[in-house]
Enzyme design. Structure first.
Site, PDB file in Angstrom:
ATOM      1  N   HIS A  43       0.825  -1.219   0.000  1.00  0.00           N
ATOM      2  CA  HIS A  43       0.000   0.000   0.000  1.00  0.00           C
ATOM      3  C   HIS A  43       0.855   1.263   0.000  1.00  0.00           C
ATOM      4  CE1 HIS A  43       0.032  -0.034   4.589  1.00  0.00           C
ATOM      5  NE2 HIS A  43       0.042   1.257   4.398  1.00  0.00           N
ATOM      6  N   ASP A  57       1.244  -7.706   2.410  1.00  0.00           N
ATOM      7  CA  ASP A  57       1.327  -6.272   2.086  1.00  0.00           C
ATOM      8  C   ASP A  57       2.782  -5.808   1.957  1.00  0.00           C
ATOM      9  OD1 ASP A  57       0.894  -3.576   1.783  1.00  0.00           O
ATOM     10  OD2 ASP A  57      -0.535  -3.403   3.429  1.00  0.00           O
ATOM     11  N   SER A  65       3.973   2.246   8.551  1.00  0.00           N
ATOM     12  CA  SER A  65       3.785   1.269   7.483  1.00  0.00           C
ATOM     13  C   SER A  65       5.094   1.069   6.750  1.00  0.00           C
ATOM     14  CB  SER A  65       2.717   1.751   6.502  1.00  0.00           C
ATOM     15  OG  SER A  65       1.468   1.384   6.967  1.00  0.00           O
TER      16      SER A  65
HETATM   17  N1  ARG Z   1      -4.877   0.815   7.656  1.00  0.00           N
HETATM   18  C1  ARG Z   1      -3.595   0.897   7.014  1.00  0.00           C
HETATM   19  C2  ARG Z   1      -3.022   2.306   7.153  1.00  0.00           C
HETATM   20  O1  ARG Z   1      -3.499   3.062   7.923  1.00  0.00           O
HETATM   21  C3  ARG Z   1      -3.642   0.437   5.598  1.00  0.00           C
HETATM   22  C4  ARG Z   1      -4.270   1.379   4.627  1.00  0.00           C
HETATM   23  C5  ARG Z   1      -4.251   0.921   3.196  1.00  0.00           C
HETATM   24  N2  ARG Z   1      -5.223  -0.147   2.948  1.00  0.00           N
HETATM   25  C6  ARG Z   1      -6.541   0.065   2.682  1.00  0.00           C
HETATM   26  N3  ARG Z   1      -7.321  -0.969   2.516  1.00  0.00           N
HETATM   27  N4  ARG Z   1      -7.065   1.267   2.568  1.00  0.00           N
HETATM   28  O2  ARG Z   1      -2.406   2.941   6.344  1.00  0.00           O
HETATM   29  N1  GLU Z   2      -1.337   1.453   7.749  1.00  0.00           N
HETATM   30  C1  GLU Z   2      -0.670   2.454   8.552  1.00  0.00           C
HETATM   31  C2  GLU Z   2       0.365   3.210   7.704  1.00  0.00           C
HETATM   32  O1  GLU Z   2       0.207   3.347   6.514  1.00  0.00           O
HETATM   33  C3  GLU Z   2      -0.110   1.825   9.776  1.00  0.00           C
HETATM   34  C4  GLU Z   2      -1.217   1.450  10.663  1.00  0.00           C
HETATM   35  C5  GLU Z   2      -1.245   2.235  11.951  1.00  0.00           C
HETATM   36  O2  GLU Z   2      -1.836   3.334  11.980  1.00  0.00           O
HETATM   37  O3  GLU Z   2      -0.669   1.746  12.929  1.00  0.00           O
HETATM   38  O4  GLU Z   2       1.304   3.778   8.218  1.00  0.00           O
END
Ligand code: ARG
Ligand code: GLU
Length: 719
Positions: free
Chosen positions: A84, A226, A654
């Protein structure tokens, strides 16, 4: 016995920070947390992790792009991050014939690695406490209540002055910056080296890299691979340089060893990376504000928009593709807000912060430090005073600015108007061409006017239901005066009459552009009015900002003075941090327990060929059926996919490397469970888990799935 209990109690009291909490600054590691890390199992010395005088583990940890972390895993500059995080690069290289998002991409050889204009990778060469220097400079500042103590411009000029122009000239690609910590009570200077020739090496298909998509986002147990693979290139001297075919793979100071040993429950785990933003030093009033205004507005407004979007996406496959990324972006922050408010209530964060405040008040009273009590009173007052403005701003942002796509049409009509009034034919054509470009950018391939029209109606109705008429953008008055309050008719008119309402309208306008048409265009007037309201609200709120920032700094200063900084850590600010803890599952609710490790079995359990989020690629199923897992499998013969750990991470982490007790790479962080996102305000030891893709799954996908095993040859794998 009494004595022991007493000792235990004092130990508890003098360690206000709970184990596993904390995003620690590397230069303070030795004095702050190193002993505790060793106690938990770390086998490294502190200088193995961070050494200002020589290379250390931290040199392999980089900023990837603008908001993610990455790590270097080979002497030839190979880099791992999340799928991502590389998503937009993978998307940019994709066409209908070569759909790398759907099918994945593997360069196969170095010549075929794909350049990514605009993408950078940033190494942190040095960090230094410059608090004394900055405070001395700030003391010379004569402007009362100046915001210089937080101003990036001011601070970065100080950084440049400190190192000198010649240093920057002699070190191409090097930049220096000074960042405030603890609300401006401490300052660190960072020397960064920024590489800009970054090439895409490989990515799994989305059915692996984004498996579970939005349904599984912020969820554990998780089954997503991922990750994506890039390579840093440099000029012949190893210096940053713009893309050139002749550039060479970077020979990095440091690359990570990769462990194939895997993880057990309660194993030591440690993460380094760039956490973006936390609010640990919120007062109780800010906690309530966050829940009752920010999160509530965000949740309610997005729910409406997402529901409308989803309806249209399910109806029409074209719309589904057009809106997939917008939908994902919207639900990501939406689900985060739900989890944060859940934790605020469940764990009574208001009370937690109030206890902290009361402790400071008692201490300040005892030691006669009224300034800290005053700071708290001021924070309380400001939160009270800005309530209405803040609500209106959030409603405008979530209800209109972020929901209705046509707010992004160009609204600066002046240059075109002037050109139309003038005699210069060339200038006239140049301005018309600019508008054509701007229109194409707005009405791009992912824009469906029909969907925007529908969403605009829904959002505007809700906005008008909740915001009193006199507090709305001025132009909205026409809804009552001209349309008898009929929002549908009002919006239909915008689309039917505006030059931005449809391609036909736009071309009709271009064939006979007039100043009058520009001036009277209802969509342009709508957007201008929304922008004016946005500006007015921001200006009104700005009046509180300086006082708030000063009071916040004073409050945090009080906490530091009371508790001594040893056991504290500053809020995340996208600077390099370390967090450590253990590999661990958790209990989300009574009589329910989630383990620490997921496997390919779970991927197959979730498989649903009729739902794009849970499609399993056939090659992966073949490997599963044949149990062809090679050296990557668990002792019981299953294929590991992801694991959970108690590390204190947030957005920006991430792509962060996760290490075992020997400092070897065991996984790549990519998410958190939704029960744990409240940890941005207050760490949740029993709920909060980082979600990490197991490095063995990453290697398995490269090697067995993608046939890119040659990449493993340049890595340091430890059996
Ligand atoms: N929750 C993760 C973050 O905060 C992954 C986001 C990307 N994935 C998604 N399905 N939107 O960045
Ligand atoms: N998916 C989040 C990122 O892109 C990390 C998840 C979190 O907030 O801990 O950094």
């Amino acid at each position: 016995m009494k004595k022991i209990i007493w000792l235990l109690l004092t130990a508890l009291i003098s360690f206000p920070v709970i184990a596993d909490e904390g995003m620690w600054l590397l230069p303070l590691l030795r004095q702050q947390k190193f002993t505790d890390m060793q106690r938990l199992g770390l086998k490294l010395e502190d200088y193995d992790i961070y050494n200002p005088d020589s290379s250390s583990l931290k040199d392999a940890v980089v900023i990837f792009g603008g908001g993610c972390t990455g790590e270097i895993v080979s002497p030839d500059g190979l880099l791992l991050t999340n799928h991502h995080c590389g998503y937009s690069q993978i998307q940019q290289h994709s066409t209908v014939e070569h759909d790398y998002l759907t099918d994945g991409f593997w360069a196969g050889s170095r010549e075929k690695e794909l350049p990514n204009p605009g993408l950078t990778v940033t190494f942190i060469d040095a960090m230094e406490d410059v608090t004394a220097y900055v405070l001395a400079e700030l003391a010379k500042d004569t402007v009362p209540n100046s915001m210089n103590f937080l101003s990036p411009r001011y601070l970065n000029n100080l950084a440049k002055a400190k190192v000198g122009e010649s240093f920057l000239q002699n070190n191409p690609g090097t930049e220096v910056e000074i960042r405030p910590f603890y609300g401006g009570n401490q300052y660190y200077m960072f020397t960064k080296k920024i590489y800009s020739d970054i090439r895409l090496v490989g990515a799994p298909p989305s059915s692996i890299g984004k498996f579970g998509a939005d349904t599984d986002n912020w969820m554990w147990p998780r089954h997503t691979g991922d990750f994506s693979v890039f390579r840093v290139y440099a000029d012949a001297n190893g210096n940053p340089a713009p893309y050139a075919e002749t550039n060479l793979p970077l020979r990095p100071k440091r690359w990570l060893q990769i462990s194939l040993k895997g993880v057990q429950a309660n194993d030591y785990a440690m993460m380094m990376g760039f956490p973006g933003r936390t609010n640990k030093y919120y007062t109780s009033w800010e906690v309530a504000e966050r829940r009752d205004i920010d999160n509530t507005v965000r949740i309610d407004m997005r729910e409406l928009r997402q529901q409308a979007m989803l309806e249209e996406m399910l109806k029409d496959p074209t719309v589904r593709i057009q809106y997939a990324s917008k939908y994902a972006g919207s639900t990501n922050a939406y689900k985060n807000a739900i989890g944060a408010s859940w934790a605020i209530n469940k764990r009574n964060f208001e009370q937690v912060k109030k206890t902290e405040q009361d402790r400071l008040i008692a201490w300040s009273t005892q030691y006669n430090k009224p300034e800290y009590i005053e700071a708290l009173q001021q924070l309380q007052q400001i939160v009270r005073d800005r309530k209405d403005l803040r609500y209106r701003l959030w409603m405008l942002d979530e209800g209109i600015m972020r929901s209705i796509e046509f707010v992004r049409i160009p609204t600066d009509t002046q240059p075109l108007s002037d050109a139309l009034k003038g005699k210069d034919k060339k200038e006239r054509q140049a301005q018309i061409d600019l508008w054509e470009v701007a229109y194409q950018r707005f009405a791009n391939k992912d824009y469906a006017p029909r969907v925007d029209r529908k969403i605009a109606k829904i959002m505007l109705k809700e906005y008008r239901r909740l915001i009193p008429a006199q507090s709305q953008p001025a132009y909205f008055a026409e809804i009552d005066t001209k349309y008898k309050g009929d929002v549908d008719k009002f919006i239909d008119n915008l689309f039917d009459k505006s030059l931005f309402g449809s391609t036909e309208n736009f071309h009709r306008f271009l064939s006979r552009p007039t100043v009058k048409a520009l001036q009277e265009d209802p969509m342009i007037r709508f957007v201008q009015s929304v922008q004016d309201e946005r500006k007015a609200l921001a200006a009104a709120l700005e009046k509180f900002e300086t006082d708030f920032a000063l009071a916040h700094r004073m409050y945090v200063k009080g906490l530091l003075e009371m508790d001594k900084e040893q056991m504290n850590f500053p809020d995340a600010n996208f600077t390099l941090r370390l967090t450590y803890g253990q590999v661990k599952g958790y209990s989300p609710r009574d009589c329910d327990y989630y383990g620490h490790q997921t496997t390919l079995e779970g991927v197959m359990e979730k498989e649903d060929p009729t739902n794009w989020e849970f499609v399993v690629p056939s090659k992966l199923k073949e490997l599963y059926t044949a149990k062809d897992y090679g050296r990557y499998q668990l002792p019981e013969g299953k294929m590991p996919v992801a694991f959970a750990a108690t590390t204190h991470s947030t957005g920006g982490n991430s792509g962060s490397p996760v290490f075992n007790a020997d400092g070897q790479l065991i996984g790549i962080n990519f998410d958190r469970n939704w029960e744990g996102v409240g940890g941005d305000i207050q760490y949740l030891p029993d709920y909060q888990r980082s979600i990490i893709v197991d490095i063995r799954y990453v290697l398995f996908i490269m090697d067995k799935y993608a046939g890119a095993g040659y990449l493993l040859d340049e890595m340091d794998l430890v059996e």
